[in-house]
Motif scaffolding. Structure first.
Motif, PDB file in Angstrom:
ATOM      1  N   SER A  29       5.336  -6.820  -4.901  1.00 52.01           N
ATOM      2  CA  SER A  29       4.573  -7.646  -3.976  1.00 52.01           C
ATOM      3  C   SER A  29       4.599  -9.119  -4.405  1.00 52.01           C
ATOM      4  O   SER A  29       4.293  -9.999  -3.614  1.00 52.01           O
ATOM      5  N   ASN A  30       5.026  -9.397  -5.644  1.00 54.10           N
ATOM      6  CA  ASN A  30       5.198 -10.794  -6.043  1.00 54.10           C
ATOM      7  C   ASN A  30       6.607 -11.298  -5.731  1.00 54.10           C
ATOM      8  O   ASN A  30       6.999 -12.383  -6.167  1.00 54.10           O
ATOM      9  N   GLY A  31       7.387 -10.466  -5.007  1.00 50.65           N
ATOM     10  CA  GLY A  31       8.706 -10.914  -4.601  1.00 50.65           C
ATOM     11  C   GLY A  31       9.784 -10.694  -5.633  1.00 50.65           C
ATOM     12  O   GLY A  31      10.960 -10.956  -5.380  1.00 50.65           O
ATOM     13  N   LYS A  32       9.430 -10.176  -6.819  1.00 47.34           N
ATOM     14  CA  LYS A  32      10.446  -9.992  -7.865  1.00 47.34           C
ATOM     15  C   LYS A  32      10.994  -8.571  -7.838  1.00 47.34           C
ATOM     16  O   LYS A  32      10.262  -7.620  -7.558  1.00 47.34           O
ATOM     17  N   PRO A  33      12.262  -8.431  -8.145  1.00 49.96           N
ATOM     18  CA  PRO A  33      12.869  -7.091  -8.148  1.00 49.96           C
ATOM     19  C   PRO A  33      12.380  -6.241  -9.320  1.00 49.96           C
ATOM     20  O   PRO A  33      12.021  -6.772 -10.369  1.00 49.96           O
ATOM     21  N   PHE A  34      12.332  -4.920  -9.097  1.00 51.80           N
ATOM     22  CA  PHE A  34      12.024  -3.998 -10.198  1.00 51.80           C
ATOM     23  C   PHE A  34      12.893  -2.762 -10.034  1.00 51.80           C
ATOM     24  O   PHE A  34      13.493  -2.547  -8.979  1.00 51.80           O
ATOM     25  N   LEU A  35      12.972  -1.955 -11.090  1.00 59.06           N
ATOM     26  CA  LEU A  35      13.737  -0.712 -11.028  1.00 59.06           C
ATOM     27  C   LEU A  35      12.795   0.477 -11.150  1.00 59.06           C
ATOM     28  O   LEU A  35      11.918   0.491 -12.016  1.00 59.06           O
ATOM     29  N   ASP A  52      10.190  -6.835 -13.146  1.00 62.84           N
ATOM     30  CA  ASP A  52      10.939  -8.073 -13.342  1.00 62.84           C
ATOM     31  C   ASP A  52      12.352  -7.802 -13.838  1.00 62.84           C
ATOM     32  O   ASP A  52      12.810  -8.379 -14.837  1.00 62.84           O
ATOM     33  N   ALA A  53      13.032  -6.885 -13.146  1.00 61.41           N
ATOM     34  CA  ALA A  53      14.368  -6.485 -13.591  1.00 61.41           C
ATOM     35  C   ALA A  53      15.385  -7.583 -13.326  1.00 61.41           C
ATOM     36  O   ALA A  53      15.439  -8.134 -12.222  1.00 61.41           O
ATOM     37  N   THR A  54      16.195  -7.892 -14.316  1.00 59.92           N
ATOM     38  CA  THR A  54      17.252  -8.886 -14.145  1.00 59.92           C
ATOM     39  C   THR A  54      18.481  -8.210 -13.556  1.00 59.92           C
ATOM     40  O   THR A  54      18.580  -6.994 -13.499  1.00 59.92           O
TER      41      THR A  54
ATOM     42  N   SER C  74      15.424  -6.334   2.010  1.00 61.39           N
ATOM     43  CA  SER C  74      15.278  -5.673   0.714  1.00 61.39           C
ATOM     44  C   SER C  74      14.891  -4.221   0.959  1.00 61.39           C
ATOM     45  O   SER C  74      15.035  -3.702   2.054  1.00 61.39           O
ATOM     46  N   GLN C  75      14.438  -3.580  -0.094  1.00 58.57           N
ATOM     47  CA  GLN C  75      14.151  -2.154   0.020  1.00 58.57           C
ATOM     48  C   GLN C  75      12.759  -1.857  -0.524  1.00 58.57           C
ATOM     49  O   GLN C  75      12.361  -2.369  -1.552  1.00 58.57           O
ATOM     50  N   PHE C  76      12.002  -1.031   0.172  1.00 57.43           N
ATOM     51  CA  PHE C  76      10.676  -0.644  -0.306  1.00 57.43           C
ATOM     52  C   PHE C  76      10.488   0.844  -0.046  1.00 57.43           C
ATOM     53  O   PHE C  76      10.569   1.300   1.094  1.00 57.43           O
ATOM     54  N   ARG C  77      10.270   1.606  -1.135  1.00 55.20           N
ATOM     55  CA  ARG C  77      10.157   3.059  -1.026  1.00 55.20           C
ATOM     56  C   ARG C  77      11.316   3.672  -0.235  1.00 55.20           C
ATOM     57  O   ARG C  77      11.119   4.468   0.670  1.00 55.20           O
ATOM     58  N   GLY C  78      12.523   3.225  -0.557  1.00 55.95           N
ATOM     59  CA  GLY C  78      13.714   3.838   0.024  1.00 55.95           C
ATOM     60  C   GLY C  78      13.967   3.447   1.470  1.00 55.95           C
ATOM     61  O   GLY C  78      14.797   4.036   2.145  1.00 55.95           O
ATOM     62  N   LYS C  79      13.224   2.470   1.982  1.00 60.29           N
ATOM     63  CA  LYS C  79      13.379   2.066   3.380  1.00 60.29           C
ATOM     64  C   LYS C  79      13.615   0.564   3.422  1.00 60.29           C
ATOM     65  O   LYS C  79      13.040  -0.174   2.619  1.00 60.29           O
ATOM     66  N   ALA C  80      14.419   0.110   4.363  1.00 63.04           N
ATOM     67  CA  ALA C  80      14.675  -1.322   4.455  1.00 63.04           C
ATOM     68  C   ALA C  80      13.391  -2.053   4.814  1.00 63.04           C
ATOM     69  O   ALA C  80      12.563  -1.562   5.588  1.00 63.04           O
ATOM     70  N   GLN C  81      13.192  -3.241   4.228  1.00 62.11           N
ATOM     71  CA  GLN C  81      12.029  -4.071   4.543  1.00 62.11           C
ATOM     72  C   GLN C  81      12.501  -5.529   4.511  1.00 62.11           C
ATOM     73  O   GLN C  81      13.265  -5.920   3.627  1.00 62.11           O
TER      74      GLN C  81
END
Lengths: 315, 315, 315, 315, 315, 315
Positions: A29-35, A52-54, C74-81
């Protein structure tokens, strides 16, 4: 305390190697990617988030990669989740192998292989014996390593061979108690009934369904295989059609995948023994995780039931 | 008035040749033996009792024997029954043959054969075409004479070929309306989908199920046949598995005999066209027997419905 | 690459106009309000979050508002967002209209209208023709714009007319292949069968169910409409009851919404053609989105199946 | 001992008038024609065979003819059958009428008519009251004589009115116990719910289904009738749609004939009261025929259950 | 405006005491712990998050603790959620008790108790009366406080007694309308039918299932209790078995928990009255929350239906 | 050739003693009374008609009477029927007893009794052992003579004890193969699971259902019995509830008579072993009657399947 992630409780600190089974990218929700990682060792699985995944992280932390982790087991939406403190890919010098992180049958492959050989020696009908011997030879490698299913029961390395050997043990006793049973036919049916899974499932470690597995299913594929093998061995006689019937009907009902239900005594018994062994495998493993006086989690493949371990059981 | 036993009404006098389809011995309440005969001509069937049957009668009046009968159509438990006045076996000089007494497709065998050839010429995919050509060649004889089923729909001589040709006609129009459809795949599926019946059913005239038909069913047997044929023709490629899928899934649902439901567009369409043609065949033949304003008998294979012929239909 | 949100992949940059289909307020874990938007263009839909939404945002970004957006998929819970970078309401000077953002039938309204007229001219039974003509006149406007359903199949502008015209095309060919069919009755049934949806559904763009639609359903409402229309046109005769039966039974089974199953040949065929066209509409659109060798998403209205596009298909 | 064929036991001598409900011709094993008669009086039915029937017999002994019989109650295949000693058609001088031989409601028609009037006076909502009044006026004659069903429950003269009056009595008490219920709506729903049977069923005495009854069923026909009546009375307002919903949903589930299930409180209660009254009607009549300590016959419409009358019941 | 959390709308400010029904620890995406609380007062429940929870918070905010809160009702994933501004545990000086925060039957316990006594006085069969009296005496305390179920219907304090008293009121009227009913048997069945819940459910406030409840269920447990009580009171006679049958069969069907369906008239009526009262309890409470012209939420125990409140209802 | 009516073929002459199982009076088409007899010996049953039966015949030829017959096996409606030449009641001097004409378990009562004693000695849990010992003592007589069911499986004298002993043999082997199983619990469950049949069934020879058997069923009755026995023996502890659960759940599913499904490992295994032994009992006895290459009759309790005996089986 038993070791391994399958035995960890909320709050436990973790410092160990694990295998990445699945990795998906998301945006927080802060716009940063995660895994989102699914991690496993030989005892079980756990979810984890790597915040905060690079881009490098994305490239490194991929399925089938072993990693060294420290962290703590916390809870998210009522499910355990690993809170990662540190993580790095395993190095060659760590001396860990993928095979250390997958669950294996409780019986050794070599023992399973010997038992299969013994079973063949017990068989007297030459047609059935030749057929079984040819299939064991053809699939020896895969037969000793594949799971019996992608999930639910015997879903571990050598699960298929373990399932077969266990079913034959029941069949042997049933044949003693009910001498009307044709033991050779029952043995042959047990050994062949699930061999179609070697084509239906994608492999040993991260098991999914192949395209031909989805389009045809292991049962029709194995019925076909028996026909092809009989032609190859120039075997004729009703044994071939009867063996195909045992494989075709072993799920018991059309809505469970057998277009023809069992119409031969040994086909019915094969179906019952298959159910018995699969259910006990699931029950024993689920009850092993709970204490007397507790219920297991709901088990999807057991009609969603949660089982109770009585207080008077030894834990 | 239309001729033949299928058009006879209660009270009609009968004086004709008929074929014995079935004969069973019984003992009447006066202690004397009698024969229950099922008689047929090209238009339908009727029951009859031969009272006070001698041992000679028992030896003479057996299935597949043609007889010359006189009698009257009466009623027994709400069903038509032939009251026999006289009966004798047919003589060579009578000039009648078994084939005169069985129902046949409304289209001539020769025409059906030509149409099958045309269809092959329409096909462009070489793999599918070779496969289909090989099966038509292998089963030419049976394919042109077998019924499509033991009862319910297309249950007459050449019924299978009639069903195939009729389905292909629908498929051709559907392919024009929905150009996304792979016409070759659909044609190949239609031609092969029921060929397993040539092994499942016992023959053309008094059709029952073979032992292998009961133990395996025509669908898995045909899936296997496709595999064997592909090996023989040294054909590889996804077409083989896809064709097997079309055959395997053409009943639409596990509880209807397809362990895998249609998962390919043409498999779904094959299932729908099969249903469409089978249902229209049953409906047209049942409605042909009733007048406007009447209902047909209940039709088992149509969910036991009785169909109505509107008053504004031309009779 | 095809344009539009329905064709966008994870990672694509977006810079385009879209229509707000739905907007819901929420509160983030930092205590600040946000808006969940469902955005659409003529090719599909996507979810988006507008973080830190002001009261003004809430007032501006409402359903049926067109907006200009930049952002990234992007992707959120396996769905495009859609991750929004910037967003503003469309201005009159932007020259965009709501109708640009809704999916439309692949055939033009004018063509559909002409085809409906042609069909009426093909009909010969004066009672059925008068009935159909009266309904087309009464509902002309809505009939040419409504979708055929709120979701699943033909759920786009002019979907109902497209469905009707497509079904009539199948019916025309079926009538040629099976001359026993009453073509006029079949045409009339096809045109009227779903007209009740004009009262059951709320409108063309953001389609939901009306209260009377929920309480009665389109089938009983259309049966009633036919009765009212017949009284108005002073039409008598069995055609009225038979037409009502075709509408009433067109879902095939009580558990699918038809309290009476088809009991007339053309009612059964109407049901089959309806299924055929709806299924092909769904399949063609779903398969259009995947490449050869891939499976579609699971389709709820196709018994939750995922369909496979064979490798030998042209993509 | 209670009089009438419904109370006769095996071995009883019979000397009475009865009504022929059905007559079918058959041919005996001696080749002579016979008649199978279904005979009834106000208490029940019995089968009988008239052996060696002449052509005159066939002409005289037809449905709806009253006959004078002597004979004995015997048994055939576990079912009572009347052995006829003598039989003759009734004469005008015998002073018997068809209405003497049919079962009637236990409450007099005049009383039922008065009660219906009272109910209307209890209603306060003017729209619902006008609607109900108009229907009672339109169908007065039939409403007071029709059965509520062709079989199972209230299947006797005035059965429909008896069922309505009995249901209203329950509804009145339920409204007292649960004041949230809209009594007027519930009353209106009860009175109208089965009026469609006046078109679905063929008549009072030998009740079968009409063609429109089979093609549409009483529920959709009554929904339509309400729409037509509302237009005629120029009634508008939600009451009309809500009343249609109550009728449409009163069978409770799609598979029981209601395409929409009850979605309004009074619709649910109407369904429950309908079930309650129908079941008690069946149970009371079946248990009236057995002694304490015995089971009734299996009742098809009660899920094939046989009910027990406890020993401590007064017989 | 009605007070209490059950009547609060999105945006309402809250400043009141509430009871913690459940508290679970979680870890937020910023790594800090939080508590998910389920809070309730006498009118309903709401979820809340307590962010940045300290160890002291975890120790204090536990189930069955009363708290004083201020905050605002917001929305999370389409569901109301309380945004907490301040929260503290209640003090003795606040003068609040747990019993203030649980829903209670709309009829006072004392009234319920008196009504139960009256019912016993109405009964005339001495065996049934003794049996019922003994059970009321044995379970007096629990019977007057337990809910009738853990959820769905009468799930409030004294819900069981309220359900019984309400069912007896229906039974009384039904016995007047259908004098064939054995009123004493029906009363006894109603009072005993759900008493097994006193062992199946864990208690009055935070009701869950006991281990014996899960392993046996309230129906078989109560059948056993009746047998034990009969032995204790040295009661013999068919009344005991019949009472057991009424309890055993009151869910109506095996798949609903009654291995034997009702086979006695009063057993069938008990089942119908039980359904009637449970459904009206659910419907009345759900419809009380919506305005005319609106639908309720989907109700799981009513086959997932959403019910409509007509516009012409007084709100 | 094997002796006895169960092995007789159409045309065989009969000269032997048989037991009358059922006798019904009928009236022939010539107006004369006759008796329909069901006759049996230890190997099977056959129907017979006694024409022109006198009143004396009716008095003499009644159920449980042994008769001496000569006659011939003929066929009526596809079923064997005995044509009686002569018949007389057996005399004391004939030296035949009822017990000679009923089927018995293939294992001697004395052996079964000894085996039950052995099983008790194998048990180690004192609570379970005491419970089982008490029940075996209480029902010793009936337990050793009752059938396990009125029809389908083990429906012969001592069938219940035979079923128990056979199930324990399977359980013993299963416990060896899966040491996690609690053998004592499984043994106790097997011995008690069907004891309720001693109250549900009317007796050993002409077995029907008792009234309490119909109203409650053997499962709830046995759950109650265990509760009463525990109170009598002053046994407490979870073993009692767990044993009740095993009995309650042993039919596996609500729709098969178990309101609670198995929720304990040994309950699941008990259900599976019960099914295994019942099915093998049915299959072995049905297949014993057919030759290799033949199908059995359809077996109702095996989902109406007909089973095939392969050609390569020794007959």
């Amino acid at each position: 305390m038993k070791k391994g992630i399958g035995h960890a409780a909320i709050g436990d600190a973790i410092d160990s190697f694990m295998l990445i089974k699945d990795a998906t990218k998301g945006v927080a929700s802060n716009g940063k990617p995660f895994l989102t990682l699914i991690l496993r060792d030989a005892t079980g699985e756990i979810d984890a988030k790597l915040w905060d995944a690079t881009q490098e992280d994305e490239a490194v932390f991929v399925p089938e990669q072993i990693v060294k982790l420290t962290g703590e087991v916390s809870q998210f939406r009522g499910k355990a989740q690993l809170k990662i403190n540190s993580v790095r890919p395993a190095q060659p010098t760590d001396g860990v192998r993928v095979s250390d992180f997958v669950e294996k049958a409780p019986v050794d492959q070599k023992v399973l292989s010997e038992k299969l050989t013994e079973i063949i020696f017990e068989m007297e009908n030459p047609v059935l014996q030749r057929m079984v011997r040819a299939f064991i030879k053809k699939y020896q490698e895969a037969l000793l390593t594949y799971p019996a299913a992608a999930k639910n029961h015997h879903e571990y390395v050598s699960g298929l061979a373990h399932h077969i050997v266990s079913m034959v043990a029941i069949a042997r006793e049933m044949s003693n108690l009910y001498p009307e049973l044709n033991k050779d036919l029952l043995y042959a049916g047990i050994i062949l009934h699930d061999l179609g899974k070697l084509k239906e499932l994608s492999g040993v470690v991260t098991t999914s369904y192949t395209v031909e597995g989805k389009l045809l299913g292991h049962i029709p594929m194995m019925v076909e295989e028996i026909g092809l093998m009989a032609r190859e061995l120039q075997i004729e006689g009703e044994e071939v059609r009867v063996l195909q019937h045992l494989v075709l009907s072993h799920h018991g009902k059309p809505e469970w995948g057998s277009p023809t239900p069992p119409l031969i005594r040994e086909a019915e018994v094969l179906h019952l023994i298959d159910m018995m062994d699969a259910k006990l495998n699931m029950l024993n493993r689920a009850l092993d995780k709970v204490k007397p006086g507790e219920f297991t989690e709901r088990m999807f493949a057991m009609d969603n039931r949660a089982f109770y371990k009585p207080m008077f059981e030894e834990s």
